[in-house]
Design a protein around this motif. Structure first.
Motif, short mmCIF file in Angstrom:
data_model
loop_
_atom_site.label_atom_id
_atom_site.label_comp_id
_atom_site.label_asym_id
_atom_site.label_seq_id
_atom_site.Cartn_x
_atom_site.Cartn_y
_atom_site.Cartn_z
N TRP A 1 20.22 2.71 10.41
CA TRP A 1 19.53 3.37 9.29
C TRP A 1 18.15 3.90 9.73
CZ3 TRP A 1 20.76 4.43 4.17
CH2 TRP A 1 19.68 4.79 3.35
N ASN A 2 17.45 3.12 10.55
CA ASN A 2 16.10 3.49 10.97
C ASN A 2 16.06 4.33 12.24
OD1 ASN A 2 14.81 2.05 8.85
ND2 ASN A 2 15.04 0.15 10.00
N ASP A 3 17.22 4.55 12.86
CA ASP A 3 17.24 5.28 14.13
C ASP A 3 16.78 6.73 13.92
OD1 ASP A 3 17.61 5.90 16.76
OD2 ASP A 3 19.78 6.18 16.59
N ALA B 1 8.92 7.42 2.52
CA ALA B 1 8.97 6.20 3.32
C ALA B 1 9.50 5.03 2.50
CB ALA B 1 7.57 5.87 3.85
N VAL B 2 9.14 4.96 1.23
CA VAL B 2 9.65 3.89 0.36
C VAL B 2 11.16 3.99 0.22
CG1 VAL B 2 9.67 3.00 -2.00
CG2 VAL B 2 7.50 3.58 -0.91
N LEU B 3 11.66 5.21 0.03
CA LEU B 3 13.10 5.40 -0.10
C LEU B 3 13.83 5.04 1.20
CD1 LEU B 3 13.31 8.73 -2.13
CD2 LEU B 3 13.68 6.41 -2.95
N THR B 4 13.16 5.19 2.33
CA THR B 4 13.77 4.84 3.61
C THR B 4 13.81 3.34 3.83
OG1 THR B 4 12.95 6.92 4.56
CG2 THR B 4 13.63 5.21 6.11
N VAL B 5 12.75 2.65 3.42
CA VAL B 5 12.62 1.21 3.68
C VAL B 5 13.38 0.38 2.66
CG1 VAL B 5 10.96 -0.70 3.76
CG2 VAL B 5 10.42 1.47 4.87
N LEU B 6 13.44 0.85 1.43
CA LEU B 6 13.99 0.05 0.33
C LEU B 6 15.40 -0.47 0.57
CD1 LEU B 6 13.28 -1.05 -2.45
CD2 LEU B 6 14.21 1.04 -3.46
N PRO B 7 16.36 0.35 1.04
CA PRO B 7 17.73 -0.18 1.22
C PRO B 7 17.83 -1.31 2.23
CG PRO B 7 17.73 2.22 1.18
CD PRO B 7 16.30 1.80 1.28
N VAL B 8 17.11 -1.21 3.35
CA VAL B 8 17.23 -2.26 4.37
C VAL B 8 16.54 -3.53 3.92
CG1 VAL B 8 17.53 -0.67 6.30
CG2 VAL B 8 15.23 -1.27 5.57
N VAL B 9 15.45 -3.41 3.15
CA VAL B 9 14.79 -4.60 2.61
C VAL B 9 15.71 -5.30 1.62
CG1 VAL B 9 12.86 -5.42 1.21
CG2 VAL B 9 12.46 -3.71 2.98
N ALA B 10 16.35 -4.52 0.75
CA ALA B 10 17.28 -5.10 -0.22
C ALA B 10 18.46 -5.77 0.47
CB ALA B 10 17.77 -4.02 -1.18
N LEU B 11 18.97 -5.14 1.53
CA LEU B 11 20.09 -5.73 2.27
C LEU B 11 19.69 -7.03 2.92
CD1 LEU B 11 22.99 -5.40 3.45
CD2 LEU B 11 21.94 -4.26 5.40
N PHE B 12 18.49 -7.07 3.52
CA PHE B 12 18.04 -8.30 4.17
C PHE B 12 17.84 -9.42 3.17
CE2 PHE B 12 14.59 -11.09 5.51
CZ PHE B 12 15.10 -11.56 6.71
N LEU B 13 17.22 -9.12 2.02
CA LEU B 13 16.99 -10.15 1.01
C LEU B 13 18.31 -10.70 0.47
CD1 LEU B 13 13.98 -8.63 -0.97
CD2 LEU B 13 13.94 -10.46 0.75
N ALA B 14 19.31 -9.83 0.35
CA ALA B 14 20.60 -10.27 -0.19
C ALA B 14 21.36 -11.15 0.79
CB ALA B 14 21.44 -9.05 -0.57
N LEU B 15 21.16 -10.92 2.09
CA LEU B 15 21.96 -11.62 3.10
C LEU B 15 21.12 -12.52 4.00
CD1 LEU B 15 24.29 -8.67 4.18
CD2 LEU B 15 24.76 -10.47 2.51
N TRP C 1 0.83 -1.21 0.00
CA TRP C 1 0.00 0.00 0.00
C TRP C 1 0.87 1.26 0.00
CZ3 TRP C 1 -4.26 2.38 -0.98
CH2 TRP C 1 -4.59 3.56 -0.33
N MET C 2 1.96 1.23 0.73
CA MET C 2 2.87 2.37 0.77
C MET C 2 3.45 2.63 -0.63
SD MET C 2 6.26 2.79 3.16
CE MET C 2 7.02 1.32 2.46
#
Length: 276
Positions: free
Chosen positions: A207-209, A247-261, A30-31
């Protein structure tokens, strides 16, 4: 009928997992959808689930008018520095508590564990005063220094390092390797899964702090992305599409990092629960 009961239980379990996945992913989807909508489209009733004409106008506005690239670079620099340095210091301390023998080791480690129950907000004022005396207020150093080591990180690596056989370390010592050589060439490669897990935790947390960068930074040019996004919400409270793009720009890097690792992340969590 036992076979039918097993199939029914498996089907119900998978349906429950699918429902939980949908409930988890729906806010994220939705975001993204709102960030692609035209102005005020998200305020309609009932709100559309997908934009009629998807547009990247709000993302262009973030980079063109609000200098979001600067804030993203600030967050990336701070999160990368904290992650790299905290891995080093936490690994050194965790290895020492797991494998080195020194007076008061167990009592000191017990004191660290006891300190985990203290809320981080309680330490903010004395930490701020300490960094002020060091001249680190309104600097990236003031954001990075408190994250150089954490009790959770020390505990996580210490628990994993306990699984390394002492005979392997003793053999390296017999061959003439020093403690730092053993740590750097032997222990760190063996601890790779838990280091990746801790790196993900640390990067995502930094990143989210929001609270600590807000407290320590006063110059808007040094704001991290969450702080800048909060200011955006205050200035443009009615522009929901623009806020969702941020918000998408904030969430996208950490989601990509988690999926990669995620492979190393799961492996580290499973193997990091080794007990003495």
């Amino acid at each position: 009928m036992p076979g039918f009961r097993v199939v029914l239980q498996s089907t119900l379990l998978h349906l429950a997992l699918v429902a939980a996945a949908v409930l988890t992913l729906f806010p994220l989807l939705w975001m993204v959808a709102v960030s692609l909508m035209s102005p005020d489209e998200a305020n309609r009733f009932p709100p559309p689930l997908w934009p009629e004409q998807p547009s990247l106008a709000h993302y262009r506005a973030l980079f063109a008018r609000l200098d979001i690239a600067r804030y993203a670079f600030n967050s990336l620099a701070v999160a990368t520095a904290v992650t790299a340095l905290s891995l080093l210091f936490n690994a050194l301390a965790g290895y020492a508590f797991a494998k080195l023998r020194f007076r008061g080791r167990d009592r000191l480690f017990g004191g660290l564990l006891a300190a985990m129950v203290i809320p981080s907000q309680v330490a903010m004022l004395p930490l701020f005063l300490l960094l002020k005396s060091l001249g680190l207020v309104n600097s990236f150093g003031g954001v990075v220094v408190p994250g150089l080591a954490s009790i959770f990180g020390i505990f996580l690596i210490r628990q994993y390092a306990l699984s390394i056989p002492d005979s392997l370390l003793d053999a390296a010592r017999i061959d003439g390797a020093g403690e730092f050589r053993i740590f750097w060439s032997l222990v760190l490669p063996l601890c790779r899964p838990i280091l990746v897990t801790l790196a993900i935790f640390t990067f995502m947390g930094t990143w989210n702090d929001f609270m600590w960068p807000l407290v320590i930074l006063t110059d808007s040019q040094r704001y991290t992305l969450p702080v800048a996004l909060a200011n955006l919400m205050g200035e443009r409270a009615l522009d929901m599409e623009l806020m969702m793009a941020g918000a998408v720009l904030t969430v996208l890097p950490v989601v990509a990092l988690f999926l990669a690792l995620q492979k190393y992340y799961i492996e580290g969590l499973v193997l990091g629960g080794v007990k003495e």
